[in-house]
Design a protein around this motif. Structure first.
Motif, mmCIF file in Angstrom:
data_model
loop_
_atom_site.group_PDB
_atom_site.id
_atom_site.type_symbol
_atom_site.label_atom_id
_atom_site.label_comp_id
_atom_site.label_asym_id
_atom_site.label_seq_id
_atom_site.Cartn_x
_atom_site.Cartn_y
_atom_site.Cartn_z
ATOM 1 N N ALA A 151 0.893 -1.238 0.046
ATOM 2 C CA ALA A 151 0.074 -0.029 -0.177
ATOM 3 C C ALA A 151 0.969 1.240 -0.044
ATOM 4 C CB ALA A 151 -0.959 -0.060 1.227
ATOM 5 N N ALA A 155 -0.504 6.674 3.362
ATOM 6 C CA ALA A 155 -0.170 7.608 4.408
ATOM 7 C C ALA A 155 1.150 6.748 4.820
ATOM 8 C CB ALA A 155 -1.276 7.931 5.285
ATOM 9 N N GLN A 195 0.009 -4.474 -7.356
ATOM 10 C CA GLN A 195 -0.495 -5.334 -6.467
ATOM 11 C C GLN A 195 -0.897 -6.875 -7.045
ATOM 12 O OE1 GLN A 195 -3.701 -4.864 -4.063
ATOM 13 N NE2 GLN A 195 -2.718 -4.904 -2.126
ATOM 14 N N ILE A 241 1.639 -5.053 10.290
ATOM 15 C CA ILE A 241 1.182 -3.631 10.987
ATOM 16 C C ILE A 241 -0.309 -3.421 10.697
ATOM 17 C CG2 ILE A 241 1.717 -1.264 10.511
ATOM 18 C CD1 ILE A 241 4.619 -1.972 9.797
ATOM 19 N N LEU A 266 2.926 -5.364 15.229
ATOM 20 C CA LEU A 266 3.195 -3.814 15.374
ATOM 21 C C LEU A 266 1.929 -2.933 15.790
ATOM 22 C CD1 LEU A 266 5.655 -1.369 13.653
ATOM 23 C CD2 LEU A 266 3.584 -0.592 14.753
ATOM 24 N N ARG A 317 -10.048 3.198 -1.864
ATOM 25 C CA ARG A 317 -8.634 3.107 -2.099
ATOM 26 C C ARG A 317 -8.485 4.146 -3.164
ATOM 27 N NH1 ARG A 317 -7.979 -3.508 -3.032
ATOM 28 N NH2 ARG A 317 -5.920 -2.849 -3.592
HETATM 29 P P1 NDP Z 1 -3.578 4.045 3.900
HETATM 30 O O1 NDP Z 1 -3.621 5.664 3.456
HETATM 31 O O2 NDP Z 1 -2.409 3.270 3.137
HETATM 32 O O3 NDP Z 1 -4.955 3.601 3.063
HETATM 33 C C1 NDP Z 1 -5.108 2.210 2.847
HETATM 34 C C2 NDP Z 1 -4.464 1.667 1.914
HETATM 35 O O4 NDP Z 1 -4.615 0.208 2.024
HETATM 36 C C3 NDP Z 1 -5.346 1.744 0.437
HETATM 37 O O5 NDP Z 1 -4.868 3.033 -0.117
HETATM 38 C C4 NDP Z 1 -4.874 0.595 -0.477
HETATM 39 O O6 NDP Z 1 -3.867 0.951 -1.246
HETATM 40 C C5 NDP Z 1 -4.772 -0.459 0.608
HETATM 41 N N1 NDP Z 1 -5.562 -1.473 0.725
HETATM 42 C C6 NDP Z 1 -5.107 -2.813 0.258
HETATM 43 N N2 NDP Z 1 -6.046 -3.570 0.212
HETATM 44 C C7 NDP Z 1 -7.138 -2.645 0.535
HETATM 45 C C8 NDP Z 1 -8.653 -2.958 0.484
HETATM 46 N N3 NDP Z 1 -9.241 -4.127 0.396
HETATM 47 N N4 NDP Z 1 -9.615 -2.295 0.852
HETATM 48 C C9 NDP Z 1 -9.110 -0.810 1.074
HETATM 49 N N5 NDP Z 1 -7.720 -0.545 0.959
HETATM 50 C C10 NDP Z 1 -6.833 -1.388 0.818
HETATM 51 O O7 NDP Z 1 -3.812 4.144 5.285
HETATM 52 P P2 NDP Z 1 -3.115 4.138 6.734
HETATM 53 O O8 NDP Z 1 -1.790 4.674 6.248
HETATM 54 O O9 NDP Z 1 -3.677 4.652 7.879
HETATM 55 O O10 NDP Z 1 -2.702 2.539 6.942
HETATM 56 C C11 NDP Z 1 -2.191 1.490 6.237
HETATM 57 C C12 NDP Z 1 -2.323 0.211 6.616
HETATM 58 O O11 NDP Z 1 -1.415 0.431 7.827
HETATM 59 C C13 NDP Z 1 -3.551 0.040 7.435
HETATM 60 O O12 NDP Z 1 -3.700 -1.367 7.314
HETATM 61 C C14 NDP Z 1 -3.610 0.146 8.814
HETATM 62 O O13 NDP Z 1 -4.356 -0.168 9.572
HETATM 63 C C15 NDP Z 1 -2.060 0.058 9.106
HETATM 64 N N6 NDP Z 1 -1.555 0.874 10.248
HETATM 65 C C16 NDP Z 1 -1.420 0.075 11.466
HETATM 66 C C17 NDP Z 1 -0.587 1.017 12.643
HETATM 67 C C18 NDP Z 1 -0.447 0.262 13.749
HETATM 68 O O14 NDP Z 1 -0.102 0.602 14.796
HETATM 69 N N7 NDP Z 1 -0.412 -1.138 13.482
HETATM 70 C C19 NDP Z 1 -0.606 2.071 12.410
HETATM 71 C C20 NDP Z 1 -0.773 2.919 11.197
HETATM 72 C C21 NDP Z 1 -1.350 2.215 10.096
HETATM 73 P P3 NDP Z 1 -3.661 0.221 -2.568
HETATM 74 O O15 NDP Z 1 -4.788 0.630 -3.390
HETATM 75 O O16 NDP Z 1 -2.480 0.500 -3.096
HETATM 76 O O17 NDP Z 1 -3.828 -1.483 -2.392
#
Ligand code: NDP
Length: 329
Positions: A151, A155, A195, A241, A266, A317
């Motif tokens: 992804a 962010a 992907q 994550i 994490l 997305r």
């Molecule tokens: P993003 O801005 O990265 O948005 C989520 C991205 O996930 C989408 O842009 C998409 O990218 C991808 N994705 C893949 N599969 C799916 C799906 N089925 N539906 C929707 N989106 C999908 O969000 P964040 O930066 O906030 O978070 C990214 C990930 O990291 C999340 O899983 C979040 O829960 C996790 N996170 C965890 C933290 C922790 O403490 N464990 C802290 C911060 C984030 P694409 O279209 O390129 O696949």
């Protein structure tokens, strides 16, 4: 100043349109708290999951979402020192950010470097601290090592690419569209892959010298989790994550034996209680942000009333970088 304000309220959990714009009383800071006039709120996938009732912890309603925001301090609670009214700060671990005013524990405030806008400040804490912990604290990434960022245009993904490059690592970035891959390349990703590329497992293994990737930041989950195991090098570290797919993943522990893999969870919330780890991350990140070596990527911005659309765009997305909501707009 009026004693009422606009805020988003969630009374029942569900899809983004359960969020409603309401008029609430301006909150009063309690002991150890400050009140911010909120300029920008960073929306995390965790917020989307919390509103849906699918987050790691139970969401209690009614509530106002928004855990990461930046603004100007406008009132201090009892016993708060070291923060001044009028100072621009970001909060990581505040509550109720999707409002014109919100409270934060003074201890959860992060000073904002002069060179950042409010939106950039709100885009910073969660993504960059998580990226640091994934790459270094738990991932033990080393200079010259390959890391796989999933992804990659999101962010966390954009933060992870920038930070990995600043730490001298080589980055393979995966995302769902060519446009997202272009952003990853613009931020320094060395190899980019769609992907859904049918040969993605082999291509990732080849990119990392044919032996697989030593470090994987796993955020998609579901059936993709098995692929991460297949992409990993011998003694590879997979840092779990997120689970953006919202699907169950199957892990057969014997799979880990084959290539001596390590899978590590994490969660930033619980890591923030580790003061040594938080201090180390802050010490590493502060100069990188202040010097502009890493720049928080502000994605689409929305007015408070458009919060449901912002959350839906993230689920669909459609967004890159950090989704920002501006309550004073
Ligand atoms: P993003 O801005 O990265 O948005 C989520 C991205 O996930 C989408 O842009 C998409 O990218 C991808 N994705 C893949 N599969 C799916 C799906 N089925 N539906 C929707 N989106 C999908 O969000 P964040 O930066 O906030 O978070 C990214 C990930 O990291 C999340 O899983 C979040 O829960 C996790 N996170 C965890 C933290 C922790 O403490 N464990 C802290 C911060 C984030 P694409 O279209 O390129 O696949």
């Amino acid at each position: 100043m009026s004693d009422s304000m606009k805020a988003i309220v969630v009374e029942r959990l569900g899809p983004p349109d359960v969020m409603q714009l309401r008029e609430l009383s301006v909150p009063q800071p309690g002991p150890g708290e400050v009140r911010l006039k909120v300029e920008a709120v960073g929306i995390n996938f965790a917020d989307v999951l919390a509103v849906a009732g699918e987050y790691l912890t139970r969401t209690r309603v009614p509530y106002t979402p928004g855990m990461e925001f930046a603004g100007v301090v406008d009132a201090l609670g009892e016993g708060v020192t070291g923060v001044q009214v009028g100072q621009r700060v970001a909060s990581l671990g505040g509550r109720g950010g999707l409002a014109e005013y919100a409270l934060s524990p003074a201890a959860a405030l992060i000073p904002v470097p002069q060179n950042l806008t409010a939106a950039q400040a709100a885009a910073f804490p969660v993504s960059y601290f998580t990226a640091y912990h994934g790459l270094k604290t738990l991932g033990h990434g080393r200079e010259g090592e390959w890391v796989l960022v999933q992804a990659a245009a999101g962010a966390l993904g954009t933060a992870s690419i920038q930070l990995a490059k600043a730490l001298g690592m080589n980055v393979i970035a995966m995302a769902s569209t060519e446009e997202k891959l272009q952003l990853a390349r613009d931020l320094g990703a060395d190899v980019t892959l769609l992907q859904d590329d049918p040969d993605r497992v082999q291509k990732v293994r080849d990119a990392a010298g044919g032996k697989g990737v030593p470090l994987i930041l796993e955020v998609v989950g579901g059936k993709r989790f098995q692929e991460s195991l297949d992409m990993a090098a011998n003694r590879g570290r997979i840092i779990v994550i997120g689970n953006a797919s919202r699907e169950q993943a199957n892990l057969r522990p014997v799979e880990l034996m084959k290539r001596n893999l390590t899978v590590t969870g994490l969660w930033l919330t619980s890591l923030m209680g580790d003061q040594a780890a938080t201090r180390e991350a802050a010490q590493a990140l502060t100069p990188l942000v202040a010097s502009g070596q890493v720049t928080p990527q502000v994605g689409p911005t929305y007015a408070l009333a458009d919060s449901p659309r912002a959350f839906q765009d993230m689920l669909d997305r459609k967004t890159t970088g950090k989704v920002i909501i501006e309550p004073q707009r």
